[in-house]
Design a protein around this motif. Structure first.
Motif, PDB file in Angstrom:
ATOM      1  N   ARG A   1      -5.339 -59.307  14.413  1.00  0.00           N
ATOM      2  CA  ARG A   1      -5.767 -58.339  13.167  1.00  0.00           C
ATOM      3  C   ARG A   1      -6.265 -56.990  14.052  1.00  0.00           C
ATOM      4  N   LEU A   2      -5.922 -56.038  13.349  1.00  0.00           N
ATOM      5  CA  LEU A   2      -6.157 -54.590  14.129  1.00  0.00           C
ATOM      6  C   LEU A   2      -7.243 -54.148  13.017  1.00  0.00           C
ATOM      7  N   GLY A   3      -8.372 -53.617  13.485  1.00  0.00           N
ATOM      8  CA  GLY A   3      -9.479 -52.751  12.649  1.00  0.00           C
ATOM      9  C   GLY A   3      -8.730 -51.537  12.666  1.00  0.00           C
ATOM     10  N   TYR A   4      -9.766 -50.532  12.190  1.00  0.00           N
ATOM     11  CA  TYR A   4      -9.359 -48.997  12.105  1.00  0.00           C
ATOM     12  C   TYR A   4      -9.659 -48.300  13.333  1.00  0.00           C
ATOM     13  N   ALA A   5      -8.732 -47.461  13.823  1.00  0.00           N
ATOM     14  CA  ALA A   5      -9.033 -46.991  15.207  1.00  0.00           C
ATOM     15  C   ALA A   5     -10.216 -45.781  15.139  1.00  0.00           C
ATOM     16  N   PRO A   6     -11.031 -45.543  15.968  1.00  0.00           N
ATOM     17  CA  PRO A   6     -11.942 -44.683  15.951  1.00  0.00           C
ATOM     18  C   PRO A   6     -11.460 -42.994  16.399  1.00  0.00           C
ATOM     19  N   VAL A   7     -10.359 -43.182  17.163  1.00  0.00           N
ATOM     20  CA  VAL A   7      -9.575 -41.983  17.471  1.00  0.00           C
ATOM     21  C   VAL A   7      -8.163 -42.332  17.559  1.00  0.00           C
ATOM     22  N   GLY A   8      -7.358 -41.250  17.368  1.00  0.00           N
ATOM     23  CA  GLY A   8      -5.779 -41.334  17.317  1.00  0.00           C
ATOM     24  C   GLY A   8      -5.589 -41.756  16.077  1.00  0.00           C
ATOM     25  N   VAL A   9      -4.258 -41.915  15.726  1.00  0.00           N
ATOM     26  CA  VAL A   9      -3.445 -42.100  14.465  1.00  0.00           C
ATOM     27  C   VAL A   9      -2.834 -43.231  14.484  1.00  0.00           C
ATOM     28  N   ARG A  10      -1.908 -43.717  15.407  1.00  0.00           N
ATOM     29  CA  ARG A  10      -0.788 -44.666  15.595  1.00  0.00           C
ATOM     30  C   ARG A  10      -1.129 -45.393  16.477  1.00  0.00           C
TER      31      ARG A  10
END
Length: 294
Positions: free
Chosen positions: A101-110
């Motif tokens: 599972r990947l959460g939501y990145a704090p920085v960056g987009v992709r």
């Protein structure tokens, strides 16, 4: 096979694109952040151009139907395997049934998820990339999609971890060569003054910029420009005066003047700049030499 369990804002399959089809009206597409795709593939022992999963912001999950080797690069979305946190830019082993599972990145987009052997969907015009502008290539991923894995390459992963810095959270500095249509502006060097802010109206086609501080861009020639070829990294200026830096899925032609072109080495940084981040342009004459003020 790997199976998609959850998709956030967008997830697509991307490789290094399909160059050579401009005469048929099809752009190259491919990974928006090519360096991160290449790194993910190298970590799992793939050739750099193998297809992987490009995840916008995060919120993605998959499970393996067989033992697989994977790596995650790009925007540092927090990752877990069966609930246990795992590192970014690490080589990971998933056993059959385990869930990534990947959460939501704090920085960056992709973020990029590479699997040893590559995502082996059918190529279209020689590439497995999704072009979101021309709708060429495999469909964006959805829950329940089953993705085949190609044969494992003979090369083995040689490192367990790649120490890479996360994308900048506040300021991205990119180098750009002035022209070819800088003479259509009253003072094209205004592009290099102050800073620009990445707009929410940005995607794989291009990053639209709002003026944060500095002089506005004003045209001295209001004629209509005949459509001409557009390159990756072109900084096109529509009548609004808001520059657009063309990214992976950019149109192959355009009718607004291109004031400058971001050098190839810095396009990936623009692709990882999320809305609200400041972009500052530095003028160069060639690929690396700063230019004097005109």
């Amino acid at each position: 096979m790997i199976v998609v369990d959850q998709v956030g804002p967008l997830a697509t399959i991307q490789d290094l694109g399909r160059p050579g089809w401009f005469d048929s009206g099809v752009g190259a597409a491919g990974a928006a952040d090519r360096a991160s795709l290449r790194l993910a593939n190298r970590l799992v022992g793939n050739p750099e151009g193998h297809a992987a999963i490009e995840v916008l912001l995060g919120g993605f999950a998959l499970h393996a139907e067989q033992r697989v080797t994977i790596a995650i690069t790009g925007a540092p979305a927090p990752a877990t395997v069966d609930g246990t946190p795992v590192g970014h830019a690490f080589v990971l082993e998933l056993a059959a049934g385990q869930v990534l599972r990947l959460g939501y990145a704090p920085v960056g987009v992709r973020s990029y998820i590479a699997v040893r052997g590559g995502v082996d969907v059918a190529p279209v015009l020689g590439s497995r990339s999704r072009d979101t502008m021309s709708w060429v290539g495999p469909e964006p991923l959805g829950k329940g999609d089953r993705l085949p894995i190609g044969p494992a390459p003979r090369t083995l992963p040689t490192v367990d971890f790649a120490p890479v810095a996360p994308p900048p959270a506040d300021l991205v500095t990119v180098r750009a060569v002035l022209g070819p249509r800088d003479d259509w502006f009253t003072d094209a060097t205004a592009l290099f003054d102050g800073g620009w802010e990445v707009s929410t109206d940005s995607d794989r086609i291009g990053a639209r910029l709002d003026r944060r501080c500095g002089r506005p861009l004003t045209r001295n020639d209001e004629r209509e420009l005949p459509a001409e070829g557009m390159a990756l990294g072109s900084v096109q200026v529509p009548p609004s005066g808001q520059p657009v830096v063309f990214l992976a899925d950019h149109p192959i032609t355009g009718g607004y003047p291109v004031i400058a072109v971001v050098i190839d080495a810095d396009v990936d940084a623009v692709a990882q700049a999320r809305p609200g981040v400041t972009v500052r342009f530095v003028r160069v004459v060639s690929g690396s030499e700063p230019a004097g003020r005109a």
